[in-house]
Scaffold this motif. Structure first.
Motif, PDB file in Angstrom:
ATOM      1  N   ASP A   1       4.567 -80.255  40.755  1.00 55.28           N
ATOM      2  CA  ASP A   1       4.250 -80.723  42.103  1.00 55.28           C
ATOM      3  C   ASP A   1       3.215 -79.798  42.729  1.00 55.28           C
ATOM      4  OD1 ASP A   1       5.672 -78.448  42.734  1.00 55.28           O
ATOM      5  OD2 ASP A   1       7.374 -79.488  43.616  1.00 55.28           O
ATOM      6  N   HIS A   2       2.917 -80.004  43.993  1.00 56.03           N
ATOM      7  CA  HIS A   2       1.852 -79.215  44.627  1.00 56.03           C
ATOM      8  C   HIS A   2       2.219 -77.739  44.709  1.00 56.03           C
ATOM      9  CE1 HIS A   2       4.484 -79.826  48.122  1.00 56.03           C
ATOM     10  NE2 HIS A   2       3.875 -78.800  48.674  1.00 56.03           N
TER      11      HIS A   2
ATOM     12  N   ILE B   1      -3.081 -85.130  42.837  1.00 55.97           N
ATOM     13  CA  ILE B   1      -2.549 -84.382  43.975  1.00 55.97           C
ATOM     14  C   ILE B   1      -3.723 -83.978  44.854  1.00 55.97           C
ATOM     15  CG2 ILE B   1      -1.387 -82.255  44.704  1.00 55.97           C
ATOM     16  CD1 ILE B   1       0.250 -82.370  42.126  1.00 55.97           C
TER      17      ILE B   1
END
Length: 706
Positions: A434-435, A467
């Motif tokens: 994820d980020h 992202i």
């Protein structure tokens, strides 16, 4: 402390005292003869297991209900080992694992934090009931696997199974955990269609979800429309206000509970404490006084007070209260540990962190996913990256937070290649970064000087994972370029950002200007920073340092006057070292410690040996327009040197010395510590505001790149 806040606390504790005085206690009566179900109900697990073994040896058929009964006891006691034995016994005896038993097994494994085993049982059942679906969703949600919980919920609907009032609270918990308002609103729509909006438990979960996702308006509307409310309803709304910074509203709503004759419980304390400490007339001392007056404090009360200390950054007090809690016979739970481990991490209190880990093992808390994640973070921040990796490798299951914590740990220790290798392993294993994971790997590349790799990860994040870069990603890349001396590229990246850069982005570039003595660009960057963050004294100090290095003493004086006019003061350097479960703190030139005479004598001895070995003080790091001799004297007593001297005096010669510095370690102290490590033949670990420095035999793990 403000009048309303103080009054609120006194009202709260007065009602709690009254409640504890009037609530009858349960009595434990031991019947001379108890049947198997009673043993299970009373969680007398050892006796129940013995009884089951006797039944088996006597050839008495064991029905599904019997296994279900004892599996429930295992779930309650978090007895994974016994539960697994029962599962094996069921399979060996040839008893069919019907959907009823499967539901009990899924519940048991989930409550023992072994969600992977729960999922294996779930997947082996063809015809699933709503109870089994609910057990699996609950297992994921309560163990922090929020995305998996939502995925199972989606599969449940696709299978044609109708969610019920037990499904929705668990699904909403997952939405809240992800802070996904969009998913939460979709679930809310489904709840309305199914006619469950007026259900108390569903209503409570909706209020909590909206509050956790920051939509307090919807949360309050739902709260006000609830046909009935219990203390959980009130706690959810009060906590929502407190956690979102609306402290006056939290106190006001709490005061309404008295008017509506709602009895507060221990969970209410956490929110009221938080509101009173951070609200008008804040005072943690008054909160502590109120806590001390509670006649019978349960684990939630202790957790609340420990949590408040952590909220205001008083980690030492949090740890003291944790030890007092144990001394008074109150058993810490998983919530306690989630506060205590970060306290150990912030103080770099490795031994206390290890003690907490041992407590977790003794009390079977070491398999809980989010506690293992916190352990990785604690060990990494306490300087023991090898212990962090051991915890990581021993985890029965990992989520993206586990991988991210380990990658971040490698990064702060300067092991950029290990971080990159682990990131690749995570990708190959099917865990979607994820980020935050990308922030960790970008930061790791920055600390290790892996510029090409860092730029590639930034590109991969955008191109392959779609992202959209956030502020923190740009800050990492600016830092990556800046540390490598590519200041103009970093500046160009800032100018081309799709949104206005904040002070963390400009601050990364200003730090690089300080390192590479780029006064012209530094002035330009500082101009932006002093407009964006006029109250941050650190930026004024950096600019002053840039001027001082260029011998522009008049400009240094101008910056100092600006700070004085705005009432700003430089944050004093402080170094901490843990010894015998006590953290000893030192400031520059500090003589308040009981062992000051020995410490200064040790430093004088070391300085003589260092100079004989070729050490020359780097007076560029004393930013005063004074003679070099005075600068050398000032450098001799920096806080990290005092802490190192204390460690040499008091610790075993075979053990590493580990200190924590609240600011970036200065260049002279960095150079001096390399000399000291070789002279005394000791490993010295320094955690500064940016990263770890592991000094050994005259070298530093950062390779002088920090």
């Amino acid at each position: 402390m403000g009048f309303h806040c103080k009054k609120t606390l006194f009202v709260l504790f007065g009602r709690l005292i009254h409640s504890s005085a009037t609530t009858p206690r349960n009595s434990n009566s031991n019947s001379p003869s108890v049947d198997f179900k009673t043993l299970c109900r009373e969680c007398r697990l050892k006796e129940a297991m013995n009884a089951l073994q006797t039944m088996s040896l006597d050839g008495i058929p064991i029905e599904s209900d019997t296994f279900a009964c004892i599996l429930q006891a295992c779930a309650t006691m978090k007895a994974h080992s016994e539960g697994k034995q029962l599962h094996a016994h069921i399979l060996i005896t040839g008893l069919k694992v019907n959907v009823y038993l499967a539901t009990k097994l899924v519940s048991m494994y989930s409550k023992c934090w072994h969600v992977v085993d729960a999922r294996l049982v779930f997947d082996n059942v063809k015809k699933r009931t709503v109870f089994l679906w609910n057990a699996m969703i609950r297992g994921y949600a309560t163990n922090g696997f929020y995305k998996e919980a939502l995925a199972i919920y989606s599969q449940m609907k696709d299978s044609g199974t109708r969610p019920d009032n037990y499904t929705f609270p668990c699904v909403l918990k997952a939405c809240a955990g992800l802070e996904s308002l969009c998913d939460g609103m979709k679930v809310h729509y489904c709840i309305i269609r199914r006619g469950y909006e007026s259900d108390l438990f569903v209503g409570n979960a909706l209020v909590a979800m909206y509050a956790k996702c920051g939509n307090l308006e919807n949360a309050r509307q739902l709260f006000d429309k609830m046909p009935q409310r219990d203390i959980v309803s009130w706690n959810g709304m009060i906590a929502g206000y407190a956690q979102n910074g609306q402290f006056d509203e939290a106190i006001e709503l709490f005061q309404r509970t008295e008017l509506e004759d709602v009895e507060p419980d221990s969970a209410t304390i956490a929110s009221v404490f938080l509101a009173c400490v951070h609200g008008k007339g804040r005072s943690i001392e008054n909160a502590r006084q109120m806590f001390d007056k509670i006649p019978e404090r349960d684990v939630v009360s202790w957790n609340a007070m420990i949590g408040v200390y952590m909220q205001v950054g008083q980690c030492e007090e949090a740890l003291k209260l944790f030890h007092q809690m144990k001394a008074e016979g109150v058993k810490p739970d998983s919530i306690t540990i989630t506060s205590v481990l970060p306290a150990c991490a912030r103080l770099a209190a490795l031994q206390q962190g290890k003690d907490v880990h041992e407590y977790m093992i003794r009390n079977k808390l070491d398999s809980h996913l989010f506690l293992c994640n916190a352990l990785i973070d604690m060990y990494a921040k306490c300087g023991s990256i090898s212990d962090a990796r051991r915890v990581f490798d021993s985890m029965p299951q990992r989520d993206v937070v586990s991988w991210t914590a380990m990658i971040a740990g490698y990064g702060m220790h300067g092991h950029g290649k290990d971080a990159a290798a682990l990131f690749l392993e995570m990708q190959k294993g099917g865990t979607m970064p994820d980020h935050i994971a990308f922030v960790s790997v970008l930061s790791a590349c920055s600390h290790a000087g892996l510029v090409a790799e860092g730029l590639r990860y930034f590109d991969v994040m955008i191109r392959d994972y779609h992202i959209v870069p956030r502020m923190e990603h740009y800050a990492c890349v600016v830092d990556l370029l800046g540390r490598a001396g590519r200041l103009h590229e970093a500046h160009e990246l800032i100018q081309n950002m799709p949104f206005e850069p904040n002070d963390s982005v400009w601050g990364a570039l200003l730090s690089a200007c300080r390192v590479y003595h780029n006064t012209e660009l530094g002035e330009h960057v500082a101009d932006h920073l002093l407009k964006l963050a006029p109250e941050n004294s650190g930026y004024y100090v950096l600019l002053s340092n840039i001027y001082a290095t260029a011998n522009r003493w008049e400009d240094v004086e101008i910056v100092r006057k600006m700070m004085n006019e705005r009432g700003l003061k430089k944050i004093p350097g402080r170094s901490d070292i843990e010894f015998k479960n006590t953290v000893h703190s030192f400031l520059v030139g500090d003589r308040s410690h009981p062992q000051s005479e020995e410490i200064y004598a040790m430093l004088e001895s070391l300085e003589s040996q260092m100079k004989a070995a070729g050490y020359v003080p780097d007076t560029d790091f004393v930013l005063h327009d004074v003679e070099n001799e005075d600068k050398e004297h000032f450098l001799s007593y920096h806080s990290e040197k005092l802490a190192i001297a204390f460690g040499l005096i008091n610790t075993n010669p075979d053990t590493p010395i580990q200190i924590t510095k609240n600011l970036r370690v200065c260049g002279d102290c960095h150079r001096a510590t390399k000399f000291i490590s070789k002279i005394v033949d000791r490993e010295i670990i320094v955690r500064d505001a940016n990263r770890f420095h592991n000094f050994k035999n005259g070298l530093c793990s950062c390779g002088d790149y920090w």
